[in-house]
Design a protein around this motif. Structure first.
Motif, PDB file in Angstrom:
ATOM      1  N   THR A   1     -20.693   4.164-160.635  1.00 12.61           N
ATOM      2  CA  THR A   1     -20.791   4.729-159.290  1.00 12.61           C
ATOM      3  C   THR A   1     -19.376   5.334-158.811  1.00 12.61           C
ATOM      4  O   THR A   1     -18.346   4.605-158.751  1.00 12.61           O
ATOM      5  CB  THR A   1     -21.107   3.666-158.426  1.00 12.61           C
ATOM      6  N   PHE A   2     -19.620   6.355-158.376  1.00 14.17           N
ATOM      7  CA  PHE A   2     -18.524   7.264-157.817  1.00 14.17           C
ATOM      8  C   PHE A   2     -18.721   7.667-156.558  1.00 14.17           C
ATOM      9  O   PHE A   2     -19.935   7.645-155.914  1.00 14.17           O
ATOM     10  CB  PHE A   2     -18.404   8.518-158.636  1.00 14.17           C
ATOM     11  N   GLU A   3     -17.852   7.667-155.663  1.00 16.57           N
ATOM     12  CA  GLU A   3     -17.803   8.025-154.121  1.00 16.57           C
ATOM     13  C   GLU A   3     -17.502   9.279-154.039  1.00 16.57           C
ATOM     14  O   GLU A   3     -16.755  10.163-154.477  1.00 16.57           O
ATOM     15  CB  GLU A   3     -16.900   7.095-153.425  1.00 16.57           C
ATOM     16  N   VAL A   4     -18.239  10.019-152.939  1.00 14.52           N
ATOM     17  CA  VAL A   4     -18.013  11.366-152.452  1.00 14.52           C
ATOM     18  C   VAL A   4     -16.297  11.674-152.172  1.00 14.52           C
ATOM     19  O   VAL A   4     -15.854  12.561-152.364  1.00 14.52           O
ATOM     20  CB  VAL A   4     -18.917  11.717-151.307  1.00 14.52           C
ATOM     21  N   ASP A   5     -15.802  10.762-151.374  1.00 11.70           N
ATOM     22  CA  ASP A   5     -14.408  10.603-151.009  1.00 11.70           C
ATOM     23  C   ASP A   5     -13.480  10.355-152.181  1.00 11.70           C
ATOM     24  O   ASP A   5     -12.261   9.888-151.770  1.00 11.70           O
ATOM     25  CB  ASP A   5     -14.337   9.532-149.835  1.00 11.70           C
ATOM     26  N   ASN A   6     -13.844  10.202-153.186  1.00 14.07           N
ATOM     27  CA  ASN A   6     -13.036  10.206-154.691  1.00 14.07           C
ATOM     28  C   ASN A   6     -12.744   8.959-155.301  1.00 14.07           C
ATOM     29  O   ASN A   6     -12.054   9.086-156.055  1.00 14.07           O
ATOM     30  CB  ASN A   6     -11.762  10.839-154.146  1.00 14.07           C
ATOM     31  N   GLY A   7     -13.443   7.966-155.034  1.00 12.77           N
ATOM     32  CA  GLY A   7     -13.138   6.858-155.709  1.00 12.77           C
ATOM     33  C   GLY A   7     -14.349   6.505-156.657  1.00 12.77           C
ATOM     34  O   GLY A   7     -15.426   7.248-156.902  1.00 12.77           O
ATOM     35  N   GLY A   8     -14.137   5.614-157.665  1.00 13.80           N
ATOM     36  CA  GLY A   8     -15.030   5.179-158.685  1.00 13.80           C
ATOM     37  C   GLY A   8     -14.994   4.015-159.449  1.00 13.80           C
ATOM     38  O   GLY A   8     -13.772   3.424-159.325  1.00 13.80           O
ATOM     39  N   THR A   9     -15.967   3.518-160.201  1.00 11.70           N
ATOM     40  CA  THR A   9     -16.060   2.118-160.898  1.00 11.70           C
ATOM     41  C   THR A   9     -16.988   2.389-161.818  1.00 11.70           C
ATOM     42  O   THR A   9     -18.184   2.881-161.882  1.00 11.70           O
ATOM     43  CB  THR A   9     -16.432   1.005-160.137  1.00 11.70           C
ATOM     44  N   ILE A  10     -16.588   2.034-163.234  1.00 13.80           N
ATOM     45  CA  ILE A  10     -17.627   2.188-164.297  1.00 13.80           C
ATOM     46  C   ILE A  10     -17.388   0.792-165.019  1.00 13.80           C
ATOM     47  O   ILE A  10     -16.325   0.156-165.056  1.00 13.80           O
ATOM     48  CB  ILE A  10     -17.509   3.374-165.308  1.00 13.80           C
TER      49      ILE A  10
ATOM     50  N   SER B   1     -10.562  -4.374-166.295  1.00 17.56           N
ATOM     51  CA  SER B   1     -10.701  -5.823-166.550  1.00 17.56           C
ATOM     52  C   SER B   1     -11.746  -5.857-167.670  1.00 17.56           C
ATOM     53  O   SER B   1     -12.370  -5.046-168.089  1.00 17.56           O
ATOM     54  CB  SER B   1     -10.950  -6.177-165.303  1.00 17.56           C
ATOM     55  N   LYS B   2     -11.730  -7.210-167.996  1.00 16.72           N
ATOM     56  CA  LYS B   2     -12.676  -7.512-168.904  1.00 16.72           C
ATOM     57  C   LYS B   2     -12.993  -8.923-168.728  1.00 16.72           C
ATOM     58  O   LYS B   2     -12.283  -9.892-168.356  1.00 16.72           O
ATOM     59  CB  LYS B   2     -12.143  -7.842-170.360  1.00 16.72           C
ATOM     60  N   LYS B   3     -14.513  -9.304-168.902  1.00 15.73           N
ATOM     61  CA  LYS B   3     -14.921 -10.635-168.657  1.00 15.73           C
ATOM     62  C   LYS B   3     -15.854 -10.559-169.774  1.00 15.73           C
ATOM     63  O   LYS B   3     -16.891  -9.901-170.129  1.00 15.73           O
ATOM     64  CB  LYS B   3     -15.577 -10.749-167.270  1.00 15.73           C
TER      65      LYS B   3
ATOM     66  N   ASN C   1     -10.727 -12.611-170.952  1.00 20.32           N
ATOM     67  CA  ASN C   1     -10.666 -12.361-169.613  1.00 20.32           C
ATOM     68  C   ASN C   1      -9.568 -12.200-168.969  1.00 20.32           C
ATOM     69  O   ASN C   1      -8.571 -12.770-168.932  1.00 20.32           O
ATOM     70  CB  ASN C   1     -11.314 -13.636-168.620  1.00 20.32           C
ATOM     71  N   TYR C   2      -9.398 -10.665-168.389  1.00 17.19           N
ATOM     72  CA  TYR C   2      -8.065 -10.306-168.178  1.00 17.19           C
ATOM     73  C   TYR C   2      -8.453  -9.187-166.921  1.00 17.19           C
ATOM     74  O   TYR C   2      -9.276  -8.371-166.968  1.00 17.19           O
ATOM     75  CB  TYR C   2      -7.151 -10.013-169.505  1.00 17.19           C
ATOM     76  N   THR C   3      -6.938  -8.818-166.469  1.00 20.56           N
ATOM     77  CA  THR C   3      -7.046  -7.970-165.635  1.00 20.56           C
ATOM     78  C   THR C   3      -5.593  -7.163-165.544  1.00 20.56           C
ATOM     79  O   THR C   3      -4.812  -7.746-165.600  1.00 20.56           O
ATOM     80  CB  THR C   3      -7.365  -8.177-164.005  1.00 20.56           C
ATOM     81  N   VAL C   4      -5.911  -5.719-165.947  1.00 21.66           N
ATOM     82  CA  VAL C   4      -4.482  -4.899-165.912  1.00 21.66           C
ATOM     83  C   VAL C   4      -4.698  -4.002-164.928  1.00 21.66           C
ATOM     84  O   VAL C   4      -5.436  -2.935-164.797  1.00 21.66           O
ATOM     85  CB  VAL C   4      -4.446  -4.071-167.310  1.00 21.66           C
ATOM     86  N   ASP C   5      -3.284  -3.954-164.081  1.00 12.67           N
ATOM     87  CA  ASP C   5      -3.369  -2.989-162.920  1.00 12.67           C
ATOM     88  C   ASP C   5      -2.114  -1.907-163.440  1.00 12.67           C
ATOM     89  O   ASP C   5      -1.320  -2.382-164.023  1.00 12.67           O
ATOM     90  CB  ASP C   5      -2.609  -3.592-161.863  1.00 12.67           C
TER      91      ASP C   5
ATOM     92  N   THR D   1     -14.706  -3.271-167.305  1.00 14.66           N
ATOM     93  CA  THR D   1     -14.679  -2.561-166.018  1.00 14.66           C
ATOM     94  C   THR D   1     -13.413  -1.718-165.563  1.00 14.66           C
ATOM     95  O   THR D   1     -12.453  -2.381-165.871  1.00 14.66           O
ATOM     96  CB  THR D   1     -15.207  -3.467-164.697  1.00 14.66           C
ATOM     97  N   LEU D   2     -13.656  -0.446-165.380  1.00 17.93           N
ATOM     98  CA  LEU D   2     -12.490   0.609-164.993  1.00 17.93           C
ATOM     99  C   LEU D   2     -12.759   0.998-163.660  1.00 17.93           C
ATOM    100  O   LEU D   2     -13.782   1.411-163.272  1.00 17.93           O
ATOM    101  CB  LEU D   2     -12.208   1.500-166.196  1.00 17.93           C
ATOM    102  N   LYS D   3     -11.818   0.901-162.602  1.00 18.73           N
ATOM    103  CA  LYS D   3     -11.746   1.402-161.440  1.00 18.73           C
ATOM    104  C   LYS D   3     -10.588   2.059-160.917  1.00 18.73           C
ATOM    105  O   LYS D   3      -9.451   1.837-161.414  1.00 18.73           O
ATOM    106  CB  LYS D   3     -12.339   0.489-160.413  1.00 18.73           C
ATOM    107  N   SER D   4     -10.725   3.172-160.113  1.00 21.72           N
ATOM    108  CA  SER D   4      -9.835   3.818-159.623  1.00 21.72           C
ATOM    109  C   SER D   4     -10.204   4.600-158.248  1.00 21.72           C
ATOM    110  O   SER D   4     -11.405   4.565-157.860  1.00 21.72           O
ATOM    111  CB  SER D   4      -9.067   4.977-160.378  1.00 21.72           C
ATOM    112  N   LYS D   5      -9.015   5.010-157.378  1.00 16.45           N
ATOM    113  CA  LYS D   5      -9.442   5.428-156.082  1.00 16.45           C
ATOM    114  C   LYS D   5      -9.614   7.080-156.442  1.00 16.45           C
ATOM    115  O   LYS D   5      -9.872   7.907-155.481  1.00 16.45           O
ATOM    116  CB  LYS D   5      -8.319   5.495-155.259  1.00 16.45           C
ATOM    117  N   ASN D   6      -9.362   7.746-157.817  1.00 16.93           N
ATOM    118  CA  ASN D   6      -9.427   9.051-158.062  1.00 16.93           C
ATOM    119  C   ASN D   6     -10.461   9.140-159.263  1.00 16.93           C
ATOM    120  O   ASN D   6     -10.397   8.541-160.558  1.00 16.93           O
ATOM    121  CB  ASN D   6      -8.233   9.569-158.455  1.00 16.93           C
TER     122      ASN D   6
END
Length: 270
Positions: A234-243, A140-142, A111-115, A253-258
């Motif tokens: 899920t992606f946002e119209v204003d440019n964010g996203g998470t998969i 991140s990994k769970k 279990n980890y998180t890398v920024d 899980t990978l997420k970014s504001k772009n």
């Protein structure tokens, strides 16, 4: 008297001839000067064009060198993270981040998180100067007790319950459906084992179609990792996203504001 008149006529002729020569000489001088100016102007333009071409070539070389440096930086960070979190783990080898990439991690191989951050210079892994910075990308990994348990946590939809909703052609033979309600517009579609969607605010007048088509074009150019069971994004119209996707009995899980950087980074994890 006649001799005087003849003398006057001869003198007048000589004066007129002299003036004519002076005028011709002046014209020739002006013509020569004009040609000289045009030649100098042409040479100056050629020199300027040559300078621009040289500058353009240097800029291209500089850009390529920067790209090479960024690639080396990513590989180096990945190797350091593998030493800390497991040799079989995969970390981004491509991105659209601005600046030099740095990273901070917490956790262990289960279990980890890398920024990941973009700064004007590189610093050591987990450098304290990163503490007050906002990450550009987070991986991140769970780990769960079983693959079944892990799969159940991924918000996946096969689209069967949405067949009666309005359809939207997203290109590449992919058709999505639009669900509106509670002030939201959600455009959903499936690609292989992936369930993907774009969310926009109906209150703000956001239409998810344009973003959805961009996301589809990106996933065709940069293939996402193949989930062992399922994946969702899920992606946002204003440019964010998470998969998120399942691998073994873990969910990554990978997420970014772009969302562009998100997809490019995810594709490099294969």
């Amino acid at each position: 008297m006649r001799k005087s008149k003849l003398l006057i006529v001869l003198l007048s002729s000589l004066l007129l001839a002299g003036c004519g020569k002076s005028t011709d000489t002046k014209h020739d001088t002006q013509t020569t000067a004009s040609k000289t100016e045009k030649k100098a102007s042409t040479e100056q333009k050629q020199a300027s064009s040559s300078t621009r071409q040289t500058s353009s070539s240097e800029a291209t070389s500089s850009s390529a060198a920067t790209t090479d440096e960024e690639s080396k930086r990513l590989v180096d960070l990945g190797q350091q993270l593998k030493q800390k979190l497991g040799a079989n783990e995969k970390f981004p080898t491509a991105h659209l981040i601005n600046g030099v990439e740095n990273a901070r991690y917490s956790g262990d191989q289960n279990n980890y998180t890398v920024d990941f951050y973009g700064h004007n210079r590189g610093v050591a892994l987990n450098d304290s100067r990163l503490n007050d910075s906002q990450p550009f990308l987070t991986l991140s990994k769970k780990t769960y007790g079983s693959r079944t348990e892990a799969t159940a946590t991924v918000k996946y939809s096969d689209g069967k319950a949405e067949v009666k909703l309005p359809h939207v052609d997203l290109g590449y033979n992919i058709v999505g459906t639009v669900n509106s309600g509670a002030g939201q517009r959600y455009l959903h579609w499936n690609e292989g084992r992936w369930s993907l969607g774009v969310r926009g605010s109906a209150v703000a007048g956001q239409d998810p179609k344009k973003t959805a088509r961009k996301v589809v074009a990106l996933t065709q150019a940069y293939a996402l990792p193949v989930p062992e069971t399922r994946g969702a994004g899920t992606f946002e119209v204003d440019n964010g996203g998470t998969i998120s996707w399942v691998k073994g009995n873990a969910v990554y899980t990978l997420k970014s504001k772009n969302y562009q950087a998100l997809i490019v980074s995810a594709a490099s994890l294969k």
